[in-house]
Design a protein around this motif. Sequence first.
Motif, PDB file in Angstrom:
ATOM      1  N   VAL A   1      41.393  39.236  39.644  1.00 31.53           N
ATOM      2  CA  VAL A   1      42.143  38.112  39.072  1.00 31.53           C
ATOM      3  C   VAL A   1      43.411  38.661  38.426  1.00 31.53           C
ATOM      4  O   VAL A   1      43.346  39.485  37.507  1.00 31.53           O
ATOM      5  CB  VAL A   1      41.307  37.350  38.022  1.00 31.53           C
ATOM      6  CG1 VAL A   1      42.112  36.175  37.468  1.00 31.53           C
ATOM      7  CG2 VAL A   1      40.003  36.856  38.622  1.00 31.53           C
ATOM      8  N   THR A   2      44.561  38.206  38.916  1.00 27.62           N
ATOM      9  CA  THR A   2      45.853  38.648  38.385  1.00 27.62           C
ATOM     10  C   THR A   2      46.621  37.453  37.838  1.00 27.62           C
ATOM     11  O   THR A   2      46.249  36.295  38.057  1.00 27.62           O
ATOM     12  CB  THR A   2      46.682  39.347  39.469  1.00 27.62           C
ATOM     13  OG1 THR A   2      46.854  38.455  40.582  1.00 27.62           O
ATOM     14  CG2 THR A   2      45.978  40.604  39.952  1.00 27.62           C
ATOM     15  N   VAL A   3      47.721  37.722  37.112  1.00 28.78           N
ATOM     16  CA  VAL A   3      48.533  36.692  36.466  1.00 28.78           C
ATOM     17  C   VAL A   3      49.979  36.856  36.884  1.00 28.78           C
ATOM     18  O   VAL A   3      50.513  37.972  36.924  1.00 28.78           O
ATOM     19  CB  VAL A   3      48.413  36.789  34.930  1.00 28.78           C
ATOM     20  CG1 VAL A   3      49.406  35.845  34.248  1.00 28.78           C
ATOM     21  CG2 VAL A   3      46.996  36.474  34.487  1.00 28.78           C
ATOM     22  N   SER A   4      50.625  35.719  37.194  1.00 32.42           N
ATOM     23  CA  SER A   4      52.062  35.699  37.462  1.00 32.42           C
ATOM     24  C   SER A   4      52.706  34.754  36.458  1.00 32.42           C
ATOM     25  O   SER A   4      52.341  33.577  36.382  1.00 32.42           O
ATOM     26  CB  SER A   4      52.345  35.219  38.889  1.00 32.42           C
ATOM     27  OG  SER A   4      53.734  35.048  39.099  1.00 32.42           O
ATOM     28  N   GLY A   5      53.652  35.250  35.653  1.00 34.33           N
ATOM     29  CA  GLY A   5      54.270  34.428  34.626  1.00 34.33           C
ATOM     30  C   GLY A   5      53.660  34.727  33.272  1.00 34.33           C
ATOM     31  O   GLY A   5      52.970  35.725  33.065  1.00 34.33           O
TER      32      GLY A   5
ATOM     33  N   ALA B   1      36.896  37.953  30.472  1.00 36.42           N
ATOM     34  CA  ALA B   1      35.782  38.623  31.147  1.00 36.42           C
ATOM     35  C   ALA B   1      36.051  38.855  32.623  1.00 36.42           C
ATOM     36  O   ALA B   1      35.382  39.687  33.255  1.00 36.42           O
ATOM     37  CB  ALA B   1      34.505  37.810  30.974  1.00 36.42           C
ATOM     38  N   TYR B   2      37.020  38.117  33.195  1.00 39.49           N
ATOM     39  CA  TYR B   2      37.283  38.240  34.634  1.00 39.49           C
ATOM     40  C   TYR B   2      38.674  38.784  34.936  1.00 39.49           C
ATOM     41  O   TYR B   2      39.069  38.862  36.104  1.00 39.49           O
ATOM     42  CB  TYR B   2      37.132  36.870  35.303  1.00 39.49           C
ATOM     43  CG  TYR B   2      35.789  36.232  35.050  1.00 39.49           C
ATOM     44  CD1 TYR B   2      34.623  36.787  35.567  1.00 39.49           C
ATOM     45  CD2 TYR B   2      35.674  35.089  34.274  1.00 39.49           C
ATOM     46  CE1 TYR B   2      33.389  36.217  35.330  1.00 39.49           C
ATOM     47  CE2 TYR B   2      34.440  34.504  34.028  1.00 39.49           C
ATOM     48  CZ  TYR B   2      33.307  35.074  34.557  1.00 39.49           C
ATOM     49  OH  TYR B   2      32.087  34.505  34.317  1.00 39.49           O
ATOM     50  N   ALA B   3      39.459  39.147  33.917  1.00 38.00           N
ATOM     51  CA  ALA B   3      40.814  39.640  34.135  1.00 38.00           C
ATOM     52  C   ALA B   3      40.799  40.998  34.829  1.00 38.00           C
ATOM     53  O   ALA B   3      39.955  41.852  34.544  1.00 38.00           O
ATOM     54  CB  ALA B   3      41.555  39.736  32.805  1.00 38.00           C
ATOM     55  N   GLY B   4      41.746  41.197  35.765  1.00 37.65           N
ATOM     56  CA  GLY B   4      41.829  42.454  36.491  1.00 37.65           C
ATOM     57  C   GLY B   4      40.779  42.534  37.583  1.00 37.65           C
ATOM     58  O   GLY B   4      40.421  41.536  38.199  1.00 37.65           O
TER      59      GLY B   4
ATOM     60  N   LEU C   1      42.193  36.247  43.307  1.00 36.98           N
ATOM     61  CA  LEU C   1      42.825  35.045  42.775  1.00 36.98           C
ATOM     62  C   LEU C   1      44.006  35.408  41.891  1.00 36.98           C
ATOM     63  O   LEU C   1      43.992  36.440  41.210  1.00 36.98           O
ATOM     64  CB  LEU C   1      41.821  34.227  41.950  1.00 36.98           C
ATOM     65  CG  LEU C   1      40.614  33.666  42.709  1.00 36.98           C
ATOM     66  CD1 LEU C   1      39.570  33.162  41.728  1.00 36.98           C
ATOM     67  CD2 LEU C   1      41.052  32.545  43.636  1.00 36.98           C
ATOM     68  N   GLN C   2      45.016  34.533  41.904  1.00 35.79           N
ATOM     69  CA  GLN C   2      46.175  34.726  41.029  1.00 35.79           C
ATOM     70  C   GLN C   2      46.456  33.437  40.278  1.00 35.79           C
ATOM     71  O   GLN C   2      46.542  32.365  40.873  1.00 35.79           O
ATOM     72  CB  GLN C   2      47.415  35.141  41.821  1.00 35.79           C
ATOM     73  CG  GLN C   2      48.665  35.311  40.943  1.00 35.79           C
ATOM     74  CD  GLN C   2      49.822  35.918  41.696  1.00 35.79           C
ATOM     75  OE1 GLN C   2      49.805  37.098  42.033  1.00 35.79           O
ATOM     76  NE2 GLN C   2      50.829  35.103  41.982  1.00 35.79           N
ATOM     77  N   ALA C   3      46.585  33.540  38.957  1.00 33.95           N
ATOM     78  CA  ALA C   3      46.960  32.410  38.110  1.00 33.95           C
ATOM     79  C   ALA C   3      48.469  32.422  37.931  1.00 33.95           C
ATOM     80  O   ALA C   3      49.049  33.434  37.518  1.00 33.95           O
ATOM     81  CB  ALA C   3      46.266  32.518  36.753  1.00 33.95           C
TER      82      ALA C   3
END
Length: 679
Positions: A270-274, A281-284, A330-332
């Motif tokens: 799970v990655t983040v854009s912005g 618990a699920y980041a990275g 997944l990307q948020a």
Amino acid sequence: MTRPFIQRPLFLVLVVFLGSLVSSPGQALVPQEQAIATFMATNPGQGRPYMVLDPVIEGVARARAKDMAVRNYFGHVNPDGVAANYLLRQAGYQLPAWWGTDPTANYVESIAAGYASPSDTWTAWMNSPPHKTHLLGENSFFASETHYGVGYYYDPNSTYKYYWVVITAPPQPIAITSPARGSQVLSATPPVAGTTDPAGGAATVQFCIENTSGTSAWQTATGTSSWSGTATGLAPGRNALVAESLDGSGNVLASATSVFTYLVQGTLTVTVSGSGAVTAAYAGVTTQDVGEPITLRAVPAKGSIFTGWTGSIVSGSAVLTFQMVDGFDLQANFEPNPFGPVSGAYYGILSSGSGDESGLVRIAVSSGGLFTGRVFISGEAYSFTGALDASGSATVNIRLPGGRALTLSLQADLTGGSGAITGTLLDGDESFEFTVNESSYNPLTNAAPQVGRYTLVLTPDPAMTGSSAPQGNGFAAILVNAAGGAIVSGRLADGTPFSAVGRVANDGTLAIYSVPSGAPAGSSLTGLLTFRSTDVSDLDGTLAWTKGVNGRDPFYPSGFAVQMPSVGSLFVRPTGGVQPMETTSGAATAMLGAGNLPQQLNIPVVINRTDRATMVTPGQPNLTLGINPVTGAVTGRFQMPDGNLTRPVAGVILQKQNSAFGFFRGVSQCGIFSLAPSS
């Protein structure tokens, strides 16, 4: 527990730790026993949702009374050193394992001696708080003991001559002992095991596995009272073992479900854009259990909005729930805007300063911070619009006819962390509070898990007894779609129809508000239902029913305000000729009580394959019932005793309780109705 106490020459004891005995079950109650049974069932304070006269319990109760008289003692522990729990198990009645095996324990019995009449015995019990709590099921423990038996014995040569016993116990379900509920298994073919009630008449036990892949083939277990087998068809993640006991004709007697986890692990990225964050618990890159539900929440940083998920799943919902699959990526995605986290639809109950539920609030917030909504209160509906400020606050005035205005204040959490909007409503000097919860279900990306048809029973207010309010059960049908939308329609316990619409919130709650059709001014139905699965229900809550004053109404012209504990069950339309209620050869008992009846009526009936219920012995009260297999509705009519007045009966089936509950309209009062398989 209360220690035994003695009043000489008369005395009674509450058996909270009890003794043993066996007698021939299934005999008809003698008049003294029937009188006690009637006192229990018809008492307005009875807290049990239904009561079943069980032949095994009745046999033990009768034997207990005789044993005390013949062996000339009085107590919960007999001269052999055993008490009621032990005696029930000895008679073949399965009690909860957590009760333990202490032979002197009793969680089920009240006894009395020396009273010559049922009324004197009952009065003595009702004047004793511990006995009253037991016999009227005034707490949740005793209210769950819905099966009972009554014993009476007279021996002129004994010390007290008259001996009385009441034993209650919880019903006997089939049990799954392995895999235990909530456990984890590492094998794709785990051993399964369980038990059934030896007195339940099970000829075979069958079981299957239900999961995201579907339902496995039914397998026949080895044994019945103690059964076992090997499960197949598991999928990674949550699995449900469903077991059923069958009679010799293949009819289902009872069922049980144990949900467990089959552990297989995989990689989630799970990655983040912005500017924003996801559930920590699920980041990275993390390792998660394949098949387990994962809920990801995207929370924008201040000044940003969430624009959606991309990758293995494409979704615009800030809250994403899915079953874990190995290799999910997944990307948020976030962009600037402060109001995105609170955009959505919100529903909740309006409560007065005293905590009484008084109305309903609906709010829809746009991604730009604009909102629209409606408030329902005192039988009226008022619309409002406005805009949130940079802190998520807003105050609007709702103008009413005559120059009066309501003041509505909102506070939204712009981080999206709470999933709710709180606020107040001022009407002159009167203040109301509310918390509205978000409903973000979407039939394409985040379908509501509560989707389906439900039946709901609105039980009488335990604090309102006698003729001041209906003593029957209201009922409703609830239809929930994949978007969480709910349609509610039913009848209150005085026959008044009502309907409501709403949406199931993300926390599983459903806010209800209705002005019953044709009801007097000031009437309303308000409350919060919560969807959650238990052994006896799939949703529950308390609904507040206020009926206004109407001097011309023959039923409760002075009006009333009651709090109705409510319980509901998922209703699955039967197929293949199976009836909505599981009965042995169609045998059932209809119960009618209160509602101007001089005494409770327990009427043996037979349910035929056309879902019609007719009296085993025709004649007054000439009861006839029909069951709708599509909706679970039960309708019919009966003739009041000592007259030719015919009254309608209506109710619904709760499939998890395998019984129907409802009401009938008497002459000036409304009574209670139930239909349950004969034991």
